[in-house]
Design an enzyme around this catalytic site. Sequence first.
Site, PDB file in Angstrom:
ATOM      1  N   CYS A 269     -23.339 -13.244  11.273  1.00  3.42           N
ATOM      2  CA  CYS A 269     -21.988 -11.931  11.078  1.00  3.42           C
ATOM      3  C   CYS A 269     -22.727 -10.769  10.638  1.00  3.42           C
ATOM      4  CB  CYS A 269     -20.932 -12.653  10.336  1.00  3.42           C
ATOM      5  SG  CYS A 269     -19.385 -11.716  10.682  1.00  3.42           S
TER       6      CYS A 269
ATOM      7  N   HIS B 112     -19.498 -17.585  13.260  1.00  2.00           N
ATOM      8  CA  HIS B 112     -19.830 -18.406  11.926  1.00  2.00           C
ATOM      9  C   HIS B 112     -20.020 -19.743  12.219  1.00  2.00           C
ATOM     10  CE1 HIS B 112     -18.911 -15.389   8.791  1.00  2.00           C
ATOM     11  NE2 HIS B 112     -18.126 -14.977   9.677  1.00  2.00           N
TER      12      HIS B 112
ATOM     13  N   GLU C 224     -21.388 -22.080  10.471  1.00  2.00           N
ATOM     14  CA  GLU C 224     -21.206 -22.829   9.268  1.00  2.00           C
ATOM     15  C   GLU C 224     -19.699 -23.286   9.045  1.00  2.00           C
ATOM     16  OE1 GLU C 224     -20.083 -18.936   7.688  1.00  2.00           O
ATOM     17  OE2 GLU C 224     -21.412 -19.654   9.352  1.00  2.00           O
TER      18      GLU C 224
ATOM     19  N   GLY D 201      -5.391 -33.594  -9.422  1.00  2.00           N
ATOM     20  CA  GLY D 201      -5.736 -33.384  -7.930  1.00  2.00           C
ATOM     21  C   GLY D 201      -7.216 -34.169  -7.860  1.00  2.00           C
TER      22      GLY D 201
ATOM     23  N   SER E 131     -10.065 -31.932 -10.224  1.00  2.00           N
ATOM     24  CA  SER E 131     -10.132 -32.109 -11.624  1.00  2.00           C
ATOM     25  C   SER E 131     -10.443 -33.593 -11.864  1.00  2.00           C
ATOM     26  CB  SER E 131      -8.924 -31.732 -12.296  1.00  2.00           C
ATOM     27  OG  SER E 131      -7.794 -32.078 -11.562  1.00  2.00           O
TER      28      SER E 131
END
Length: 603
Positions: A81, A170, A172, A226, A229
């Site tokens: 890009c 992109h 990736e 979550g 964490s």
Amino acid sequence: MVIHKKIAVVDFGGQYAHLIASRIRRLGAYTEILSNEEPISNYQKYSGIILSGGPESVYEPNSPTVTTRIFDLGIPILGICYGHQLIMKLLGGVVERSGTGEYGPASLQLHGTNGNSILKNFVGGEQVWMNHADEVVKLPEGFSKIAFSKDCGYAVVANSSKKIFGIQFHAEVSHSEKGSVLLDNFIQICGVSKTWGIDQFLKEKIKEIQETVKQEQKIFMLVSGGVDSTVSYLLLCKALGAERVLGFLIDTGFMRKDEVVSLQKKLTFQNIHLTVRDESSLFYKSLKDKSDPEEKRKIVGNLFLEARDRAVKDLDLEYGDWLLGQGTIYPDTIESGGTKHSHTIKTHHNRVEAIQKLIEQGKVIEPIRDLYKDEVRDLGVLLGLESEWVGRHPFPGPGLVVRMLAVEKKGTDKDQLEIDSYLSTQDGLSGKILPIASVGVKGDRRSYANCVVLNDIETDWNTLDRVATHLSNRFSFINRVVLLPFESDLKKWNFQFTGMQLDKKCSDLLREADFTVESVIRKLGLYNKIWQMPVVLLPIGEKENEKSIVLRPVESQEAMTANFFRMERSVLQEIKIEVLKIPEIRYLFFDLTNKPPGTIEWE
């Protein structure tokens, strides 16, 4: 661990620099992130160099660049890009503003018989992911066109003798078909052996934590329940011992239905014992009459710190001996403008000014800040978490507060006429601009724009995808498109802005809708097929106090790109029936927006 063969990713501040590094690592090669201002001797140490994307234009004054001496090192170079455009400009090509820009999926077509090692195993027609407003219009001497797309004449270029390559898309991101194949081709061109894996990351990170955290220090870990964490907490416990890590959960009043009790049970099963504090009254009071998404996130981030400080005092802890632990992952830092040249897309609650100051003072530890969601999940399994646990849908740290929109933004008559003109060519589709705005990302820059609702004439998902992508690409005032399921005539509906308070009443309403939606998709066996499904509360209705719900199911791997989940009509109908049983909910919308241009969360 000393690694002699490795690939450098030069960061120009786009969303994608660390994602490139992550993808290369998953292919078994070690990567390191470098700035664009390194001395030439630093670049010389690598077996290959990748120039990342970025939010600037290469022809802008003071846009980031790199020394042209890297092209004389004899090292394979891949520009992606912005990096692709920079190579072209530095070596004598021409880059200009594109007439339309390109955001989202595009079909890659091979150019004649110009086969090249960078496109080994490509046959043409592969889907690639574009996100650019500029394009190359003239190649430097020694380069040839390898592939193109409908709106990009030089999608892949190469100087084969010097092993210098440029790609406009992109590779990736997971939405570029065979993107990993192209990156693996580059790894082979570099001659880089497979020297990397998440197990090696774990060993290195444990060693790093043990060397970084002083013997007398302990960790105050904010645990939301979550995946991020929780994995961070387990990693810190493994490195330092559970007695040196205090898990702390703050009930903000914006958590999901029955979440606190459920989390305590699940985490106790994992031998994670939490201290829980109910701070909902403080959060409701502080967020009263607030609507701006940036202000909301910053308030939440500061309130977390205030709650932590009170807990330190109430628990009689020695403040100076404690570090703040956070489950920050890379998308959080890059979307908050965490690199030199990056643009802020949204400020994450764990990147507000007060926390930034703590980071600068060395008082914050973020053990997974360089990982992406898919890598975090792999690490969680390696640390002993069940696959079902780590496979749960991502949930934002600030909670439901970022799924409750409160800003009024009316579209102009001129904008509506432009939408009408385009949709008049789309076989019965019509649309209205809703009087709200949401956060998005275009060309690696933050956008804050309107949403368009389309009528439903049971058009197939692919056509709706094409129309939604075109609307958000063509019209700068649009970054999100939604469908009003099973409603063919929009004229009979009056989409009024009804206002929103970030209080218990509205959060309870969203909690119930969110629980209803999750119950349906779990019952129908769809939960694990959807990467994430935010349920968003909008201040849209026909009468005062009425609200609307948006379904935002997406497919993704790393949260940097996503496409909407093609849901069976029967499932969508069942969800609509159940959600509209809630008296205050007037409309149910279905989000048709990919990322980019819309972020996964609406704020």
